[in-house]
Design a protein around this motif. Structure first.
Motif, PDB file in Angstrom:
ATOM      1  N   ILE A 478       0.601  -1.054   0.273  1.00 58.10           N
ATOM      2  CA  ILE A 478      -0.117  -0.118   0.092  1.00 58.10           C
ATOM      3  C   ILE A 478       0.950   1.428   0.001  1.00 58.10           C
ATOM      4  CG2 ILE A 478      -1.593   1.444   1.328  1.00 58.10           C
ATOM      5  CD1 ILE A 478      -3.055  -1.365   2.249  1.00 58.10           C
ATOM      6  N   LYS A 479       2.087   1.077   0.785  1.00 60.94           N
ATOM      7  CA  LYS A 479       2.836   2.435   0.746  1.00 60.94           C
ATOM      8  C   LYS A 479       3.553   2.728  -0.564  1.00 60.94           C
ATOM      9  CE  LYS A 479       6.914   4.202   3.597  1.00 60.94           C
ATOM     10  NZ  LYS A 479       7.877   3.743   4.519  1.00 60.94           N
ATOM     11  N   ALA A 480       3.818   1.641  -0.994  1.00 62.29           N
ATOM     12  CA  ALA A 480       4.409   1.772  -2.398  1.00 62.29           C
ATOM     13  C   ALA A 480       3.390   2.318  -3.427  1.00 62.29           C
ATOM     14  CB  ALA A 480       5.065   0.516  -3.109  1.00 62.29           C
ATOM     15  N   LEU A 481       2.326   1.611  -3.348  1.00 57.99           N
ATOM     16  CA  LEU A 481       1.171   2.310  -4.155  1.00 57.99           C
ATOM     17  C   LEU A 481       0.989   3.807  -4.266  1.00 57.99           C
ATOM     18  CD1 LEU A 481      -1.141  -0.747  -4.610  1.00 57.99           C
ATOM     19  CD2 LEU A 481       0.437   0.068  -6.367  1.00 57.99           C
ATOM     20  N   GLU A 482       0.846   4.059  -3.089  1.00 57.77           N
ATOM     21  CA  GLU A 482       0.761   5.431  -2.457  1.00 57.77           C
ATOM     22  C   GLU A 482       1.671   6.384  -2.975  1.00 57.77           C
ATOM     23  OE1 GLU A 482      -2.051   4.991   1.738  1.00 57.77           O
ATOM     24  OE2 GLU A 482       0.227   5.105   1.657  1.00 57.77           O
ATOM     25  N   HIS A 483       2.993   5.906  -2.873  1.00 59.04           N
ATOM     26  CA  HIS A 483       4.068   6.715  -3.548  1.00 59.04           C
ATOM     27  C   HIS A 483       4.144   6.862  -5.049  1.00 59.04           C
ATOM     28  CE1 HIS A 483       8.192   8.252  -3.879  1.00 59.04           C
ATOM     29  NE2 HIS A 483       8.260   7.364  -4.922  1.00 59.04           N
ATOM     30  N   GLN A 484       3.571   5.645  -5.773  1.00 55.65           N
ATOM     31  CA  GLN A 484       3.420   5.635  -7.143  1.00 55.65           C
ATOM     32  C   GLN A 484       2.381   6.434  -7.409  1.00 55.65           C
ATOM     33  OE1 GLN A 484       3.240   1.744  -8.505  1.00 55.65           O
ATOM     34  NE2 GLN A 484       3.110   2.292 -10.898  1.00 55.65           N
ATOM     35  N   LEU A 485       1.351   6.474  -6.829  1.00 52.58           N
ATOM     36  CA  LEU A 485       0.189   7.305  -7.088  1.00 52.58           C
ATOM     37  C   LEU A 485       0.563   9.025  -7.189  1.00 52.58           C
ATOM     38  CD1 LEU A 485      -3.085   7.743  -7.923  1.00 52.58           C
ATOM     39  CD2 LEU A 485      -3.162   7.645  -5.303  1.00 52.58           C
ATOM     40  N   ALA A 486       1.108   9.099  -6.137  1.00 50.77           N
ATOM     41  CA  ALA A 486       1.598  10.676  -5.905  1.00 50.77           C
ATOM     42  C   ALA A 486       2.434  11.270  -7.059  1.00 50.77           C
ATOM     43  CB  ALA A 486       2.198  10.916  -4.716  1.00 50.77           C
ATOM     44  N   LYS A 487       3.221  10.178  -7.679  1.00 49.68           N
ATOM     45  CA  LYS A 487       4.071  10.571  -8.737  1.00 49.68           C
ATOM     46  C   LYS A 487       3.360  10.736 -10.139  1.00 49.68           C
ATOM     47  CE  LYS A 487       7.903   8.461 -11.271  1.00 49.68           C
ATOM     48  NZ  LYS A 487       8.799   7.274 -11.516  1.00 49.68           N
ATOM     49  N   GLU A 488       2.147   9.665 -10.274  1.00 52.09           N
ATOM     50  CA  GLU A 488       1.468   9.851 -11.486  1.00 52.09           C
ATOM     51  C   GLU A 488       0.463  11.181 -11.508  1.00 52.09           C
ATOM     52  OE1 GLU A 488       2.448   8.221 -13.835  1.00 52.09           O
ATOM     53  OE2 GLU A 488       3.376   6.533 -13.171  1.00 52.09           O
ATOM     54  N   GLU A 489       0.047  11.495 -10.180  1.00 55.88           N
ATOM     55  CA  GLU A 489      -0.688  12.400 -10.223  1.00 55.88           C
ATOM     56  C   GLU A 489      -0.106  14.057 -10.460  1.00 55.88           C
ATOM     57  OE1 GLU A 489      -4.058  10.992  -7.010  1.00 55.88           O
ATOM     58  OE2 GLU A 489      -2.520  11.998  -6.342  1.00 55.88           O
ATOM     59  N   THR A 490       1.193  13.797  -9.961  1.00 56.42           N
ATOM     60  CA  THR A 490       2.058  14.970 -10.369  1.00 56.42           C
ATOM     61  C   THR A 490       2.203  15.120 -12.008  1.00 56.42           C
ATOM     62  OG1 THR A 490       3.352  14.917  -8.296  1.00 56.42           O
ATOM     63  CG2 THR A 490       4.316  16.108 -10.020  1.00 56.42           C
ATOM     64  N   LEU A 491       2.496  14.024 -12.576  1.00 56.71           N
ATOM     65  CA  LEU A 491       2.749  14.036 -14.154  1.00 56.71           C
ATOM     66  C   LEU A 491       1.336  14.373 -14.772  1.00 56.71           C
ATOM     67  CD1 LEU A 491       4.974  10.689 -14.442  1.00 56.71           C
ATOM     68  CD2 LEU A 491       5.686  13.311 -14.608  1.00 56.71           C
ATOM     69  N   ALA A 492       0.430  13.970 -14.057  1.00 52.56           N
ATOM     70  CA  ALA A 492      -0.878  14.399 -14.800  1.00 52.56           C
ATOM     71  C   ALA A 492      -1.462  15.727 -14.648  1.00 52.56           C
ATOM     72  CB  ALA A 492      -1.929  13.505 -14.201  1.00 52.56           C
ATOM     73  N   GLU A 493      -0.667  16.612 -13.917  1.00 50.88           N
ATOM     74  CA  GLU A 493      -1.018  17.934 -13.673  1.00 50.88           C
ATOM     75  C   GLU A 493      -0.583  18.887 -14.843  1.00 50.88           C
ATOM     76  OE1 GLU A 493       0.669  19.261 -10.046  1.00 50.88           O
ATOM     77  OE2 GLU A 493      -0.640  17.816  -8.724  1.00 50.88           O
TER      78      GLU A 493
END
Length: 845
Positions: A478-493
């Motif tokens: 879950i921690k790894a997925l949360e980190h990956q999600l934050a990264k993709e959300e930044t790229l999607a801005e």
């Protein structure tokens, strides 16, 4: 207390792992020993026996099956004398106060619950075949013993090779204190995996080939086998499975006997042994045949001529004299033990056996044959797990006799060679807990512990320990997925607007089907970047497929190496044709080498900046003007997928909270509703339940409480009680065929009680109690009424199965006698009526 005298008594030098484990026991530690079958784990147990006797302590040597208990009892009696060794198996009670006790695991579990003070002078418990802890029907008893045994007792856990041995040892350490993990991966006799196949062309030759060869220092599947099986074409297959005569004749010719030949069917074992015996193939000489007959006559003296006749003694001994035998649970105990002794003595050369033979019994062979790598598990056919393969082939290779052991797999058109090689290569499997609370366990925990202590002990199980490890792994995921999600959300801005809104607008717009889009220009070798949609990514087109529902389809290969189909409607107009590559020849899109070579070329194509314009997407939106719009959209799609995965993981973490304590409390709720408990206090009904050890224990206890068993003749009582021990091993329920209206009425009451209990279990989300089955009732009544074995009209099962079910029936009648003073006299009379003749003949020693 050291081991100098023990080591000095040996006429060989012990292996390093044996010394390490024994010294750990001498240092007052528990040990977990994992090693291949035949590696010599038993020597560690013998060292434990020596240490216990030196310390003036008693020792329990526990096994999962009665046959193994009988064998260990005989071995230890020879080593230490009749007065020093006792046997407790439920069937047999011999010298129960001896300093060395051999017992089935459940007997020790029952002693702990009934009177734990009887273990005050026990210093060591040996758990032989400890990996049996994962058995779905009986494995929980192993954990109960480890959890509830007095704290001063040390454990010696002997197990086959398992992949998570460190986890298991950590749990033992948590429960029993300082614990040493001792592991040996080395077989005392190396195993040579072989593959036997019959060629139908020419002379119908049988080929026996190595499954693996060494190439450049690495083991790989034999290329000759790959070539042979690669030639199979068309409906008429050139290669087939060798028949049993071919197999044994080939092994005999190659000097690879004696052999254990595994067939996962009792009837198959019997048929194979009989037909091979009748085939004229003689594996014994005159002296060996005389020795076989002499041993058999000595070991069957306790059976009457009538019983021997019904057991098929004449055919059986004729087959034995040819050097062939069957071995399975359907044989009466005396016959099984004779087969084991003759095989160990080298007089029987081939034993056709079910997989139960792989469980600890000392029957080493030069070769092990596995006829089929798939077996029926009671519900469906499944391929053998690597750990099962290792356990079966562990019997191959006799220490001090053979330089190699042979594990021979027969060719099957239904199991690919690659799968055979994988199963034979992996070796160990993971040990998984099967622990779950039961009604009997719940009643005993209420009787023996305060509530808080009982709940803590539940959480001390290996099941809870493993769940904790899984929860930790899930938290990390879950921690790894949360980190990956934050990264993709930044790229999607995007500074120009909301990418989420832009993607929603695109998805809501009708698809464009312009004929001049990139999808109309695709052919073999074209590399295309699919921009947007569900198939976003880079592909090379392998082939254009026939149109379906008005749209073209393509066979494509992704950069990940996955071959799939894609429809024209899945290729947005913003997609781009970026390159062309030459596809390898010959064109074999399902061939691994073809795919690997194509992926290498595909990955060499340089990335191309993607740009989506309003014209390309057909959507007016501020983000469409961004030069990185395509990257923003791709990142947002990845973020969406991660969010779904993340929610699944979080949901699993939430629902996994319903565990052993919750299940225990659900059982408590049912017991309270039925007046077995009041809060944390045991009622008289609950005290009866404590003494009943049966998979339908609550149903038996409830029928006892409601008077279903009272006022019956011994034979009728035996018939009625048999419904709780007989399992037809099929989805079909046996029809009720009771000889009297009274028994039929009692049976209907049992079914009614079963219905009540299962409704309560359903409401509590518990697994339902197994439905009782009346199939053994008529033959149980006949037998208990005094009918001779050969006159049983209702007998429709193998003699060994009749004996086994009758022994279980006698055991349950004994439990009822102990649980109910009112029923004791009737239950004992019924027990005596069942426990006679061939049922009582155990052949121990």
């Amino acid at each position: 207390m050291r081991l100098d005298r023990f080591w000095a008594s040996l006429d060989f030098t012990p292996d390093g792992f044996q010394v390490e484990a024994a010294e750990a026991i001498a240092d007052d530690m528990s040990v977990v020993v994992t090693a291949p079958t035949g590696a010599g784990k038993t020597l560690v147990a013998e060292a434990a026996v020596h240490l216990a006797r030196e310390r003036d302590q008693r020792i329990f040597y526990t096994t999962p099956i009665k046959a193994l208990s009988n064998q260990k009892f005989a071995d230890l009696t020879r080593a230490h004398g009749d007065d020093q060794v006792g046997l407790l198996t439920g069937d047999n009670v011999i010298n129960p106060e001896a300093p060395i006790i051999v017992a089935t695991l459940e007997v020790l579990r029952n002693m702990i619950y009934a009177d734990v003070d009887r273990l005050d002078d026990v210093g060591i418990v040996v758990l032989d075949e400890a990996h049996y802890l994962q058995d779905r029907s009986r494995g929980a008893a192993w954990e109960e013993v480890i959890i509830h045994c007095p704290s001063h007792v040390r454990f010696v856990c002997l197990s086959a090779t398992i992949s998570n041995n460190a986890q298991f040892a950590d749990w033992i350490s948590d429960r029993r204190g300082p614990t040493r993990l001792v592991t040996s991966e080395e077989r005392p006799v190396p195993l040579e995996p072989m593959y036997m196949i019959k060629d139908r062309s020419g002379a119908h030759k049988v080929h026996l080939l190595d499954l693996f060869t060494m190439r450049e220092g690495r083991r790989r599947t034999n290329p000759r086998l790959e070539h042979m099986l690669g030639m199979e074409r068309g409906r008429r297959k050139r290669f087939r499975t060798p028949n049993r005569y071919d197999v044994v004749e080939t092994l005999a010719g190659e000097k690879m006997l004696p052999a254990i030949y595994f067939i996962f069917s009792r009837a198959g074992c019997d048929t194979a042994a009989q037909r091979l015996g009748e085939s004229g193939l003689r594996l014994t000489n005159t002296e060996e045949r005389e020795a076989i007959r002499q041993k058999v006559e000595e070991r069957t003296e306790h059976l009457s001529d009538t019983d021997l006749s019904v057991l098929g003694y004449g055919q059986w001994i004729t087959t034995l004299e040819s050097g062939v035998a069957a071995h399975h649970a359907g044989l009466v105990p005396a016959f099984k033990e004779i087969v084991e002794e003759l095989f160990e003595a080298g007089l029987v050369k081939v034993v056709f056996a079910t997989e139960t033979l792989a469980l600890g019994i000392n029957m080493p062979a030069r070769s092990v044959v596995i006829e089929n790598l798939s077996k029926f598990n009671g519900e469906s056919h499944e391929v053998l797990k690597p750990g099962d393969f290792t356990q079966l082939t562990g019997r191959a290779g006799r220490r001090g006799i053979d330089t190699l052991g042979y594990g021979v797999v027969l060719h099957s058109p239904y199991v690919r060679l690659r799968q055979v090689a994988e199963i034979a290569s992996i070796g160990a499997h993971e040990l998984r807990s099967s622990f779950r609370p039961t009604y009997n366990m719940t009643a005993n925990m209420v009787a023996n512990y305060e509530e808080s202590r009982a709940l803590a002990l539940l959480e001390a199980s290996f099941a809870a320990f493993q769940r904790g490890d899984r929860d930790m792994a899930r938290a990390e995921r879950i921690k790894a997925l949360e980190h990956q999600l934050a990264k993709e959300e930044t790229l999607a801005e995007c500074e120009l607007g909301s990418v989420e809104d832009y993607l929603t607008t695109i998805e809501a717009s009708p698809p464009s089907h312009r004929r001049d889009g990139v999808a109309s220009m695709l052919g073999p070798g074209v590399v295309v970047d699919v921009n947007g949609g569900s198939r976003d990514g880079r592909y090379v087109v392998l082939k254009r497929l026939s149109s379906k529902n008005g749209g073209a389809r393509y066979l494509v290969l992704a950069t990940s190496g996955r071959v799939s189909t894609i429809g024209v409607r899945q290729i947005p107009d913003a997609s781009q044709k970026v390159a062309f590559i030459e596809l390898p020849k010959p064109f074999r899109p399902r061939d691994r080498r073809f795919v690997n070579d194509t992926v290498k070329q595909l990955r060499k194509v340089p990335p191309r900046r993607r740009h989506m314009s309003p014209v390309a997407t057909g959507v007016e939106h501020p983000v469409a003007e961004c030069s990185d719009a395509s990257e923003h959209l791709a990142a947002l799609r990845r973020a969406r997928r991660i969010r779904v995965n993340l929610e699944q993981q979080r949901s699993l973490r939430r629902t996994s909270g319903y565990g052993l304590v919750e299940e225990f409390n659900s059982i408590r709720g049912i017991l309270e509703e039925l007046d077995y408990l009041t809060g944390w206090e045991l009622q008289p009904r609950g005290d009866q339940l404590r003494r009943i050890y049966n998979e339908s224990e609550l149903l038996v206890a409830e029928c006892l409480e409601r008077g279903v068993f009272y006022g019956l003749e011994p034979s009728d009582l035996a018939a009625l009680v048999s419904v709780f021990v007989y399992d037809p091993r099929s989805d079909t329920h046996s029809p009720a065929a009771w000889h009297s209206d009274e028994l039929d009425l009692r049976w209907q009451r049992i079914e009614s009680v079963w219905g009540e209990i299962t409704r309560l279990e359903s409401a509590a989300k518990l697994s339902p109690t197994r439905r009782p089955d009346p199939g053994f009732g008529p033959v149980a009544r006949e037998w208990a009424a005094g009918t001779e074995f050969d006159d049983l009209e209702e007998l429709s099962m193998a003699p060994g199965d009749f004996v086994r079910v009758s022994r279980q029936l006698a055991d349950l009648l004994g439990q009822l006698a102990a649980a109910s003073p009112e029923l004791r006299e009737d239950a004992i009379e019924a027990l005596k009526a069942v426990d006679r003749g061939v049922v009582a003949a155990q052949g121990v020693g």
